[in-house]
Design an enzyme around this catalytic site. Structure first.
Site, PDB file in Angstrom:
ATOM      1  CB  CYS A  76      -0.925   0.017   1.208  1.00 40.38           C
ATOM      2  SG  CYS A  76      -1.929  -1.455   1.311  1.00 40.38           S
ATOM      3  CG  HIS A 104      -3.332   3.457   0.700  1.00 32.33           C
ATOM      4  ND1 HIS A 104      -3.623   2.933  -0.549  1.00 32.33           N
ATOM      5  CD2 HIS A 104      -3.500   2.429   1.582  1.00 32.33           C
ATOM      6  CE1 HIS A 104      -3.945   1.658  -0.418  1.00 32.33           C
ATOM      7  NE2 HIS A 104      -3.885   1.328   0.851  1.00 32.33           N
ATOM      8  CG  ASN A 136      -6.877  -0.944  -0.727  1.00 34.50           C
ATOM      9  OD1 ASN A 136      -5.931  -0.796  -1.482  1.00 34.50           O
ATOM     10  ND2 ASN A 136      -6.735  -1.035   0.584  1.00 34.50           N
TER      11      ASN A 136
HETATM   12  N1  ACO Z   1     -20.087  -9.317   3.834  1.00 37.95           N
HETATM   13  C1  ACO Z   1     -20.866  -9.649   4.868  1.00 37.95           C
HETATM   14  N2  ACO Z   1     -20.398 -10.074   6.061  1.00 37.95           N
HETATM   15  C2  ACO Z   1     -19.063 -10.125   6.186  1.00 37.95           C
HETATM   16  C3  ACO Z   1     -18.183  -9.791   5.153  1.00 37.95           C
HETATM   17  C4  ACO Z   1     -18.749  -9.372   3.926  1.00 37.95           C
HETATM   18  N3  ACO Z   1     -17.995  -9.011   2.872  1.00 37.95           N
HETATM   19  N4  ACO Z   1     -16.922  -9.936   5.597  1.00 37.95           N
HETATM   20  C5  ACO Z   1     -16.987 -10.355   6.855  1.00 37.95           C
HETATM   21  N5  ACO Z   1     -18.283 -10.481   7.231  1.00 37.95           N
HETATM   22  C6  ACO Z   1     -18.834 -10.891   8.511  1.00 37.95           C
HETATM   23  C7  ACO Z   1     -17.850 -11.700   9.350  1.00 37.95           C
HETATM   24  O1  ACO Z   1     -17.901 -13.047   9.000  1.00 37.95           O
HETATM   25  C8  ACO Z   1     -18.357 -11.426  10.744  1.00 37.95           C
HETATM   26  O2  ACO Z   1     -19.480 -12.254  10.989  1.00 37.95           O
HETATM   27  P1  ACO Z   1     -19.754 -12.856  12.462  1.00 37.95           P
HETATM   28  O3  ACO Z   1     -19.927 -11.668  13.350  1.00 37.95           O
HETATM   29  O4  ACO Z   1     -20.981 -13.651  12.241  1.00 37.95           O
HETATM   30  O5  ACO Z   1     -18.526 -13.654  12.786  1.00 37.95           O
HETATM   31  C9  ACO Z   1     -18.854  -9.986  10.680  1.00 37.95           C
HETATM   32  O6  ACO Z   1     -19.094  -9.715   9.284  1.00 37.95           O
HETATM   33  C10 ACO Z   1     -17.859  -8.993  11.219  1.00 37.95           C
HETATM   34  O7  ACO Z   1     -16.568  -9.290  10.670  1.00 37.95           O
HETATM   35  P2  ACO Z   1     -15.300  -8.468  11.002  1.00 37.95           P
HETATM   36  O8  ACO Z   1     -14.138  -9.017  10.275  1.00 37.95           O
HETATM   37  O9  ACO Z   1     -15.210  -8.335  12.505  1.00 37.95           O
HETATM   38  O10 ACO Z   1     -15.703  -7.108  10.339  1.00 37.95           O
HETATM   39  P3  ACO Z   1     -15.290  -5.670  10.744  1.00 37.95           P
HETATM   40  O11 ACO Z   1     -16.455  -4.960  11.273  1.00 37.95           O
HETATM   41  O12 ACO Z   1     -14.024  -5.669  11.539  1.00 37.95           O
HETATM   42  O13 ACO Z   1     -14.957  -5.071   9.323  1.00 37.95           O
HETATM   43  C11 ACO Z   1     -13.073  -4.525   7.957  1.00 37.95           C
HETATM   44  C12 ACO Z   1     -13.928  -5.622   8.519  1.00 37.95           C
HETATM   45  C13 ACO Z   1     -13.905  -3.651   7.025  1.00 37.95           C
HETATM   46  C14 ACO Z   1     -11.939  -5.112   7.150  1.00 37.95           C
HETATM   47  C15 ACO Z   1     -12.568  -3.687   9.140  1.00 37.95           C
HETATM   48  O14 ACO Z   1     -11.846  -4.490  10.043  1.00 37.95           O
HETATM   49  C16 ACO Z   1     -11.708  -2.561   8.730  1.00 37.95           C
HETATM   50  O15 ACO Z   1     -12.191  -1.537   8.356  1.00 37.95           O
HETATM   51  N6  ACO Z   1     -10.376  -2.743   8.803  1.00 37.95           N
HETATM   52  C17 ACO Z   1      -9.410  -1.788   8.385  1.00 37.95           C
HETATM   53  C18 ACO Z   1      -8.451  -2.430   7.491  1.00 37.95           C
HETATM   54  C19 ACO Z   1      -8.745  -2.174   6.072  1.00 37.95           C
HETATM   55  O16 ACO Z   1      -9.706  -1.599   5.638  1.00 37.95           O
HETATM   56  N7  ACO Z   1      -7.820  -2.581   5.282  1.00 37.95           N
HETATM   57  C20 ACO Z   1      -7.881  -2.296   3.906  1.00 37.95           C
HETATM   58  C21 ACO Z   1      -6.789  -2.913   3.231  1.00 37.95           C
HETATM   59  S1  ACO Z   1      -5.275  -2.762   4.033  1.00 37.95           S
HETATM   60  C22 ACO Z   1      -4.651  -1.284   3.662  1.00 37.95           C
HETATM   61  O17 ACO Z   1      -4.783  -0.808   2.584  1.00 37.95           O
HETATM   62  C23 ACO Z   1      -3.913  -0.570   4.711  1.00 37.95           C
END
Ligand code: ACO
Length: 342
Positions: A119, A269, A299
């Site tokens: 990234c 980014h 992304n």
């Molecule tokens: N659609 C529907 N449900 C989903 C999906 C999806 N695409 N993906 C995961 N889920 C479900 C999971 O299975 C989980 O279900 P459960 O509660 O029954 O176990 C629930 O949704 C919550 O999952 P989490 O992984 O805890 O989701 P979270 O709310 O943390 O969101 C996310 C995930 C968006 C990745 C978040 O952690 C985030 O914003 N992270 C920041 C990192 C990021 O965005 N990185 C981008 C790339 S890295 C970079 O460029 C730096």
């Protein structure tokens, strides 16, 4: 003394035509527009039409962006002295994409360097290019960020937390030695890393740390266990990103004697709209000081900053003379900023 200044002489971008909406993804995995939009801000992304398309490779996307950047700069491939290409999804395991661009553009046998910083790859690449210009080594450097993610993501329910986020795309700039009548300069940059978090956001295979049992780059078990796909500790990445972004931004501004109020445009980014909004709020930046396009492209990792920069230029949101701050955080972890007068 007459100091050398380095300017962004041209910008370009390219994305595959094929638009994949959140609705489209919900037909191949259990997800929804609501889930994706709420967590990431992404509405659609581009995927090359066929996942195994041998034409729309990473270097091809980079080539199209580079051609636009050259035209925008009023230069030809023969004017280039050096190429730096940032990607985590190269055409080949080796060699890198820089040499593919050298060949495709028909450049002389100039040097071509690949940067593997995910990234923050474009920030590192631009910083290296700036050092070459400032040292008087080169006059015109092509700096490219490009990715084809769509061939390497897990589109099953197991991989949905990652695969909905990433898209294909490319951006490029020409960094040049400024002539006396040209304004602009790179004022400051910083680059950081913290390798202890390498596995919080990584793709393990093919890698020399793994696959030792059969001395194979890619073991069948790695495919079965989905270890060929990116894995991300989402919450952990989020927490580190929203700390490192502001640190790096303020470091760049301070080293150039500038403040947040001086900033005309901040191009983060495009990791996740929630991260960009969190950082914007934390630092009190106004909406018109920040440029995001993740809603349309997802992304695109190393491509995201040059893709956004080029769009901002095309839309008249980045204008000559503007103070522009580019900042990235990602896998490694690595992060950094480039502060420039465009
Ligand atoms: N659609 C529907 N449900 C989903 C999906 C999806 N695409 N993906 C995961 N889920 C479900 C999971 O299975 C989980 O279900 P459960 O509660 O029954 O176990 C629930 O949704 C919550 O999952 P989490 O992984 O805890 O989701 P979270 O709310 O943390 O969101 C996310 C995930 C968006 C990745 C978040 O952690 C985030 O914003 N992270 C920041 C990192 C990021 O965005 N990185 C981008 C790339 S890295 C970079 O460029 C730096």
């Amino acid at each position: 003394m007459n100091m050398i200044r380095s300017i962004i002489k041209g910008t370009g971008h390219y994305v595959p035509e094929n638009v994949v909406t959140n609705e489209d993804l919900s037909k191949i995995m259990t997800t929804s527009d609501e889930w994706i939009t709420e967590r990431t801000g992404i509405k659609e992304r581009r995927h090359r039409k066929e996942r195994n398309d041998a034409q729309e490779t990473t270097s091809y996307l980079g080539l199209k962006a580079s051609e636009m950047a050259l035209e925008n700069a009023g230069l030809t491939a023969k004017d280039l002295d050096f190429i730096i290409f940032a990607t985590l999804s190269p055409d080949y395991f080796f060699p890198g994409c820089g040499v593919q661009i050298q060949e495709a553009l028909g450049c002389d046998t100039i040097g071509a360097l690949d940067v593997r910083n995910q990234c923050s790859g474009f920030i590192y690449a631009l910083s290296v290019a700036n050092a070459f210009i400032k040292s008087g080594t080169y006059k015109n450097i092509l700096v490219v960020g490009a990715e084809v993610h769509s061939f390497g993501l897990d589109f099953s329910d197991e991989g949905r937390g990652v695969s909905v986020i990433f898209g294909d795309g490319a951006g490029a700039v020409i960094l040049s030695k400024a002539s006396d009548h040209e304004k602009g300069d790179v004022l400051a940059f910083n680059m950081h890393s913290e390798g202890k978090h390498a596995e919080e956001l990584s793709t393990k295979f093919p890698g020399s740390k793994f696959g030792w049992s059969d001395r194979m780059r890619l073991e069948p078990e790695a495919v079965t266990n989905a270890e060929i796909y990116p894995n991300m500790n989402g919450n952990f990445v989020f927490k580190h990103a929203v700390t490192r972004f502001p640190e790096s931004m303020l470091e760049a501004l301070e080293s150039a004697g500038k403040t947040l109020e001086d900033l005309d445009l901040f191009i983060p980014h495009q990791a996740n709209l929630r991260i960009a909004q969190f950082v914007q709020k934390k630092l009190g930046l106004k909406d018109d000081q920040v440029f995001n396009n993740i809603q349309k492209y997802g992304n695109t990792t190393a491509a995201s900053i040059p893709l956004a920069f080029s769009e901002a230029v095309s839309e008249g949101k980045a204008k000559r003379g503007d103070l522009v701050l580019l900042t990235a955080f990602g896998s490694g972890f690595t992060w950094g900023s480039v502060l420039l007068v465009y």
